[in-house]
Design a protein around this motif. Structure first.
Motif, short mmCIF file in Angstrom:
data_model
loop_
_atom_site.label_atom_id
_atom_site.label_comp_id
_atom_site.label_asym_id
_atom_site.label_seq_id
_atom_site.Cartn_x
_atom_site.Cartn_y
_atom_site.Cartn_z
N THR A 263 0.82 -1.42 -0.03
CA THR A 263 0.15 -0.20 -0.17
C THR A 263 0.79 1.29 -0.22
N MET A 264 0.32 2.19 -0.83
CA MET A 264 1.13 3.60 -0.63
C MET A 264 0.18 4.62 -0.52
N ASN A 265 0.31 5.49 0.53
CA ASN A 265 -0.41 6.63 0.71
C ASN A 265 -1.80 6.42 0.73
N CYS A 266 -2.24 5.25 1.70
CA CYS A 266 -3.71 5.02 1.90
C CYS A 266 -3.92 5.63 3.19
N GLY B 284 -7.04 5.23 5.19
CA GLY B 284 -8.30 4.77 5.54
C GLY B 284 -8.12 3.42 6.18
N ASN B 285 -9.23 3.06 6.93
CA ASN B 285 -9.19 1.61 7.69
C ASN B 285 -8.67 0.62 6.96
N ALA B 286 -7.66 -0.40 6.97
CA ALA B 286 -7.29 -1.47 6.03
C ALA B 286 -7.09 -2.70 6.80
N HIS B 287 -7.64 -3.65 6.34
CA HIS B 287 -7.35 -4.98 6.69
C HIS B 287 -6.84 -6.07 5.84
N LEU B 288 -5.58 -6.25 5.84
CA LEU B 288 -4.65 -6.79 5.03
C LEU B 288 -4.03 -8.33 5.59
N ALA B 289 -3.98 -9.27 4.55
CA ALA B 289 -3.61 -10.46 5.30
C ALA B 289 -2.70 -11.14 4.14
N VAL B 290 -1.77 -11.59 4.30
CA VAL B 290 -0.78 -12.22 3.35
C VAL B 290 -0.38 -13.65 4.10
N ALA B 291 -0.68 -14.68 3.41
CA ALA B 291 -0.39 -16.08 3.81
C ALA B 291 1.19 -16.43 3.76
N HIS B 292 1.75 -16.15 2.47
CA HIS B 292 3.23 -16.38 2.18
C HIS B 292 3.75 -15.10 1.31
N GLY B 293 4.55 -14.48 1.86
CA GLY B 293 5.00 -13.54 0.97
C GLY B 293 5.57 -12.15 1.93
N ALA B 294 5.13 -10.90 1.28
CA ALA B 294 5.68 -9.75 1.94
C ALA B 294 4.38 -8.85 2.12
N LEU B 295 4.31 -8.08 3.05
CA LEU B 295 3.41 -6.92 3.24
C LEU B 295 4.35 -5.47 3.33
N THR B 296 4.03 -4.51 2.52
CA THR B 296 4.70 -3.38 2.60
C THR B 296 3.69 -2.31 2.80
N LEU B 297 3.73 -1.39 3.71
CA LEU B 297 3.00 -0.03 3.95
C LEU B 297 3.97 0.95 3.89
N PHE B 298 3.47 2.04 2.90
CA PHE B 298 4.70 3.02 2.82
C PHE B 298 3.66 4.56 2.52
N SER B 299 4.29 5.57 3.13
CA SER B 299 3.38 6.81 3.24
C SER B 299 4.51 7.87 2.85
N ASP B 300 4.36 8.69 2.00
CA ASP B 300 5.27 9.77 1.63
C ASP B 300 4.85 11.06 2.85
N TRP B 301 3.63 10.98 3.08
CA TRP B 301 3.12 12.15 3.97
C TRP B 301 2.11 11.50 5.03
N TRP B 302 1.81 12.45 6.03
CA TRP B 302 0.73 11.84 6.93
C TRP B 302 -0.40 12.97 6.65
N GLU B 303 -1.70 12.44 6.84
CA GLU B 303 -2.80 13.11 6.61
C GLU B 303 -3.42 13.13 7.97
N GLN B 304 -4.37 14.31 8.57
CA GLN B 304 -5.03 14.53 9.49
C GLN B 304 -6.10 13.25 9.47
#
Length: 185
Positions: free
Chosen positions: A127-130, A132-152
């Motif tokens: 995910t990038m610059n999201c 909102g509420n997120a429910h993310l699941a990975v059985a085998h692999g990688a999870l990457t969460l990235f943000s360039d900025w932060w929102e109120q």
């Protein structure tokens, strides 16, 4: 041998979204537009297998469901040599009630909706610059969460990984609280 490809696309109005594909990638881009744009690229090693891939889109007044179906073949799993790669642009505030990918990658960029629910069996979920509420699941692999900025605003991200790695990159700020948990086995 070169893979064959077929491109399918559709535009429609806003609503809730769900998508399912056993093989391939799904890239979702949040937009200020009020319509959804969908591009599906079907890939297979033979013309016969390419014809056996179906992209089903069910449009209702308040929701859209996208499902990939592969024709069964003797001696092979139905999707062993076929895949569909989706690129979806949709209003950034819609609710993604279900996004399931078997083997492939999921990329979600710029969503600010109520909820995003995404499940991946094998591959990378990013995910990038999201914001909102997120429910993310990975059985085998990688999870990457990235943000360039932060929102109120207030939102939460719940990520679960059965076997794999997680990477979180967010800007430094005194205006947000981060809590990361990892079970110790």
């Amino acid at each position: 041998t070169t893979a064959l490809a077929s491109v399918w696309s559709k535009s429609t109005i806003s609503g809730r979204r769900s998508a399912r594909t056993p093989n391939g990638s799904v890239s979702i881009y949040g937009s200020d537009a009020v319509e959804m744009k969908l591009k599906a690229v079907k890939r297979a090693w033979t013309a016969e297998r390419l014809k056996g891939i179906a992209v089903d889109v069910a449009v209702r007044s308040d929701s859209i469901a996208i499902e990939t179906r592969f024709a069964p073949e003797k001696g092979l799993s139905s999707s062993s040599a076929s895949m569909v790669d989706y690129t979806v642009t949709l209003p950034q505030s819609v609710k993604i009630t279900r996004l399931d990918v078997g083997n492939g990658d999921i990329v979600i960029v710029g969503m600010r909706g109520e909820d995003v629910h995404a499940t991946l069996v094998n591959g990378q979920l990013s995910t990038m610059n999201c914001f909102g509420n997120a429910h993310l699941a990975v059985a085998h692999g990688a999870l990457t969460l990235f943000s360039d900025w932060w929102e109120q605003g207030s939102f939460s991200i719940n990520g679960q990984i059965t076997a794999g790695n997680a990477r979180v990159t967010i800007p430094r700020s005194e205006e947000h609280t981060s809590e990361l948990q990892s079970p110790c086995n």
